[in-house]
Design an enzyme around this catalytic site. Structure first.
Site, PDB file in Angstrom:
ATOM      1  N   HIS A 365       0.804  -1.219   0.000  1.00  8.95           N
ATOM      2  CA  HIS A 365       0.000   0.000   0.000  1.00  8.95           C
ATOM      3  C   HIS A 365       0.835   1.266   0.000  1.00  8.95           C
ATOM      4  O   HIS A 365       0.431   2.280  -0.557  1.00  8.95           O
ATOM      5  CB  HIS A 365      -1.024  -0.040   1.130  1.00  8.95           C
ATOM      6  N   GLU A 606     -12.205  -9.136  -6.288  1.00 15.44           N
ATOM      7  CA  GLU A 606     -10.765  -9.235  -6.028  1.00 15.44           C
ATOM      8  C   GLU A 606     -10.367 -10.573  -5.428  1.00 15.44           C
ATOM      9  O   GLU A 606      -9.224 -10.783  -5.061  1.00 15.44           O
ATOM     10  CB  GLU A 606     -10.281  -8.068  -5.156  1.00 15.44           C
ATOM     11  N   ASP A 630      -5.408  -7.294  -5.594  1.00 19.66           N
ATOM     12  CA  ASP A 630      -5.691  -8.493  -4.807  1.00 19.66           C
ATOM     13  C   ASP A 630      -6.045  -9.673  -5.691  1.00 19.66           C
ATOM     14  O   ASP A 630      -5.666 -10.802  -5.401  1.00 19.66           O
ATOM     15  CB  ASP A 630      -6.822  -8.218  -3.806  1.00 19.66           C
ATOM     16  N   ARG A 640       1.332 -10.044  -2.341  1.00 19.20           N
ATOM     17  CA  ARG A 640       1.631  -8.805  -3.058  1.00 19.20           C
ATOM     18  C   ARG A 640       2.683  -7.961  -2.350  1.00 19.20           C
ATOM     19  O   ARG A 640       3.202  -7.001  -2.897  1.00 19.20           O
ATOM     20  CB  ARG A 640       0.342  -7.984  -3.268  1.00 19.20           C
ATOM     21  N   CYS A 677     -10.021  -0.873 -10.689  1.00 20.24           N
ATOM     22  CA  CYS A 677      -9.395   0.173  -9.872  1.00 20.24           C
ATOM     23  C   CYS A 677      -8.075  -0.288  -9.255  1.00 20.24           C
ATOM     24  O   CYS A 677      -7.527   0.373  -8.393  1.00 20.24           O
ATOM     25  CB  CYS A 677     -10.353   0.654  -8.791  1.00 20.24           C
TER      26      CYS A 677
END
Ligand code: PEP
Ligand code: MG
Length: 758
Positions: A365, A606, A630, A640, A677
């Site tokens: 993130h 996701e 995801d 990730r 997105c």
């Protein structure tokens, strides 16, 4: 054996430099295997030779002087085969190469294992016996295990430049150019001065720092000690009602250690030598931990954890005290083993020019946030040693994942030229602001922005965003020290809805868990990404979910541009339950006489389970949006956030592309809209495919939007579809990326995938 291994690893990690680490290994391994020699040969790729770097048993004078060519002798053979080679009587072997300088004539039994790090051959670890001797399987396994550990140490040394000096003469470290390699995680090139962020309360990560004012440093230590004492006292009081008497004694013991004269004296003695309090404390604590860990009695062994805990508590208070002193120059480059989203938010606006993080990957993130802010970023830098950056000029290439410390004049000139070209490219893109995102044959796609910071609304609108495709509501939750109240949330949400009105704003309900941790709501799980995340957590806490939804609905009153989106849906029951709660929140507000329109509700796709139930899901809601970050992670089973497996994480993996195509197809069959997105929507090569698949909207960081618009406007839908058909037949992500990069370069868009303009 296991305990011995642990001890060796601990000693190696504590070694002050590479030379000392190698010496420890050869000495300890020789002892452990009762052999007469143990040596480390390291591969110098430039000279295509293995150099003897450390030995216990061979002639010391040979260290750094014996170079065995790749492919030569038994050492070369181990490197070639990349597996252990165990020979009872080495001199009789056809690959044996006698080295008089090493004094090898007396050795016969030979066991060599390769030293491999992330598929790269770094060298060979060898043990030799004076008698003809075949090492047994257990010894072989032991040597392989040591070699794996050694590979990590060597990779670190290589990354920090320490290994580069071998076997040539060591130059001064301070002004040497160093290039580190990590994962290019936010495009752009940034230059500036490093500000080092040390993990809070990590005793092993405290750097060396000299101080001039011993008295002031001692005062700081005393204050931190007092705060830690108070804290433990309070914990003890709370524990009195929760724990049995014997367990409560622990807090008493903690206090006794903190009050003990010797502990206090030892730290102060270090400070008197001019060492700052944080390092003085960490040194004393580390020493005590080592003493307790080495004890055989399990009770005393366990006490090392208590000492560690105590040390971290005091350190935390010391760090808090000096935290405010962190200064951010105008061109700050944030450097740390683990940079978090909040570290990034601390930097004053306009002062951050790049980020370098030892852990994490492009999909962490913090990397996403960096891309949103247009900050060149390199994540997962192997063997990052933050002190190396202190007071040194640094340039970060976020395209290729390169970090240059004290770059030489020529390199610097080239990198600065790229920075200028970047600026020119950006200026050129601004001209696209008012033009539609339309292909050359007239197909339009909506370009939306992802946001988490209300402050970037202005930027989003200035680049021509048609709305917000994803508002990550966790950001206002992460920057507080408790759950924000309904009214606090309403104010934040309303700002965003107003700023974009009448354009739609898609607000995602709280998606914490995984790598997004709330400081005041810590959840410890073995597999956080498969655990209590997103909708799972909020459905279990309807009081949190309802407050958030009510705040969103109240914020939308009179604006009517809100859309609500649910994260991490993996079963239709979750959709039904969430819809019911949203209806309940809406009904309650209507009962209170508030005229609030019921917003469109959507679901993020996701999790693979949602892909296979897309019809059932989409029939229940108004829209869906693919969270490709995801979805890629879960489809490919690649964390990730883990730099070790980052090369396996690719949203252009054929499985991901097939899944995306089918999501669009199924959603359109029931006349609903589908957007994407995840970060994929801002990857120029992926954009061509997403267009062709028929996504109605692409949502990305505002910084990426002009670049994506440029791609859309350069291609025709028919060309994009033809490319999609072609790549869907391919089996390798790499092959797909290469093909698409070629297409972009041909179209004159090469500047979007590498530094510079073209
Ligand atoms: C995603 O998973 O693609 C997504 C957009 O959500 P996040 O990155 O916040 O998990
Ligand atoms: Mg997600």
């Amino acid at each position: 054996m296991l305990q011995l291994l642990h001890q060796i690893v601990q000693e190696v990690n504590a070694a002050k430099d590479l030379k000392a680490a190698l010496l420890t290994i050869v000495k300890r391994v020789r002892q452990a295997l009762h052999t007469q020699a143990c040596s480390v040969f390291l591969l110098d790729k430039a000279q295509t030779k293995y150099f003897l770097m450390a030995t216990d048993g061979l002639n010391q004078k040979a260290v750094g002087r014996i170079g065995i060519a790749v492919g030569e002798g038994l050492i070369g053979w181990v490197g070639e085969r990349e597996e252990p080679i165990n020979i009872e009587d080495a001199p009789t072997h056809k690959r044996y190469l006698y080295s008089p300088l090493a004094g090898e004539e007396k050795f016969r039994g030979f066991l060599g294992v390769p030293i491999i790090h992330q598929r790269q051959n770094l060298g060979v670890l060898v043990v030799q016996h004076e008698q003809a001797h075949l090492f047994d399987k257990e010894e072989e396994a032991f040597l392989v295990t040591i070699s794996v550990q050694l590979a990590g140490v060597l990779a670190h040394a290589k990354a920090t430049g320490e290994l580069g000096d071998i076997p040539r003469k060591r130059r001064s470290r301070s002004n040497k150019s160093i290039t580190l390699k990590g994962l290019g995680s936010a495009p752009g090139v940034g230059a500036g001065t490093a500000v080092i962020v040390y993990p809070k309360s990590d005793l092993d990560a405290v750097p060396h720092r000299k101080i001039a004012d011993v008295k002031a440093e001692q005062v700081k230590f005393e204050e931190a000690l007092t705060l830690a004492r108070d804290e433990i006292r309070q914990l003890g009081e709370r524990a009195a009602s929760l724990l049995p008497k014997e367990e409560q004694a622990l807090f008493e013991a903690y206090l006794q250690i903190l009050d003990s004269n010797s502990f206090h004296k030892e730290v102060c003695a270090q400070i008197k030598k001019g060492v700052w309090a944080q390092k003085a404390l960490s040194e004393v604590i580390t020493k005590h931990i080592a003493v307790f860990s080495a004890m055989d009695d399990p009770y005393f062994k366990e006490r090392s954890l208590d000492i560690k805990d105590l040390g971290r508590r005091v350190l935390m208070h010391l760090q808090r005290a000096s935290f405010k002193e962190l200064k951010y120059p105008e061109n700050t480059i944030l450097v740390g083993d683990e940079i978090t989203a909040s570290d990034l938010v601390e930097v004053p606006e306009g002062h951050l020019s790049a980020i370098v993080s030892g852990s994490g990957s492009s999909n962490s993130h913090v990397a996403i946030l960096a891309r949103a802010l247009g900050i060149p970023t390199v994540m997962g830098v192997e063997g990052l040693s933050p002190p190396l950056f202190e007071d040194r000029e640094t340039i970060v290439d976020g395209y290729h994942g390169h970090v240059y410390i004290s770059p030489n004049v020529n390199l610097k000139r080239e990198l600065m030229r790229l920075i200028d070209e970047e600026r020119e490219l950006q200026a050129g893109l601004e001209e696209l602001q008012n033009l539609p995102a339309q292909t050359t044959d007239g197909h339009q796609v909506s370009l939306l922005v992802n946001t988490g910071l209300a402050a970037d609304a202005g930027l989003s609108l200035s680049v021509g965003a048609e709305g917000v495709g994803l508002y990550r509501t966790e950001v206002p939750f992460m920057t507080r020290d408790r759950f924000p109240a309904e009214e606090e949330q309403r104010v934040v949400y309303q700002q965003l809805l107003r700023a974009f009105s009448p354009r739609p704003v898609t607000m995602r309900t709280l998606d914490v868990g995984g790598d997004k941790v709330l400081p005041y709501f810590k959840v410890t799980e073995a597999n956080p990404f498969l655990g209590w995340r997103g909708i799972r957590l909020t459905l279990d806490h309807p009081e949190v979910f309802l407050v958030q939804v009510r705040a969103m609905l109240r914020a939308s009153q009179g604006l009517d541009n809100l859309r609500i989106m649910l994260p991490m849906i993996s079963a239709v029951e979750e959709v039904d339950e969430a819809l019911e709660l949203i209806k309940r929140a809406h009904d309650e507000l209507v009962e209170d006489q508030l005229a609030i329109t019921f917003p469109p509700v959507g679901v993020m796709i996701e999790v693979p389970a949602a892909v296979y139930q897309i019809r059932a899901i989409v029939e229940r809601v108004d829209f869906v949006s693919v969270g490709s970050n995801d979805l890629t992670q879960y489809l490919l089973a690649v964390d990730r956030n883990n730099s070790r497996v980052a090369r396996l994480y690719d949203a252009l993996h054929p499985s991901v592309l097939h899944a995306l195509s089918s999501i669009v197809e199924e959603t359109h069959k029931v006349n609903k809209t589908v957007s994407i997105c995840g970060e994929m929507a801002s990857d120029p090569v992926a954009v061509i495919l997403l267009l062709a698949m028929g996504f109605d909207a692409l949502s990305m960081s505002s910084v990426s939007l002009p670049r994506v618009k440029w791609v859309v406007r350069k291609f025709s839908m028919s060309h994009a579809k033809q490319l999609l058909d072609e790549v869907l037949k391919m089996n390798h992500a790499k092959q797909i990326r290469q093909r698409l990069e070629g297409v972009l370069a041909q179209a004159g868009l090469g500047g979007l995938i590498r530094a510079g303009k073209n």
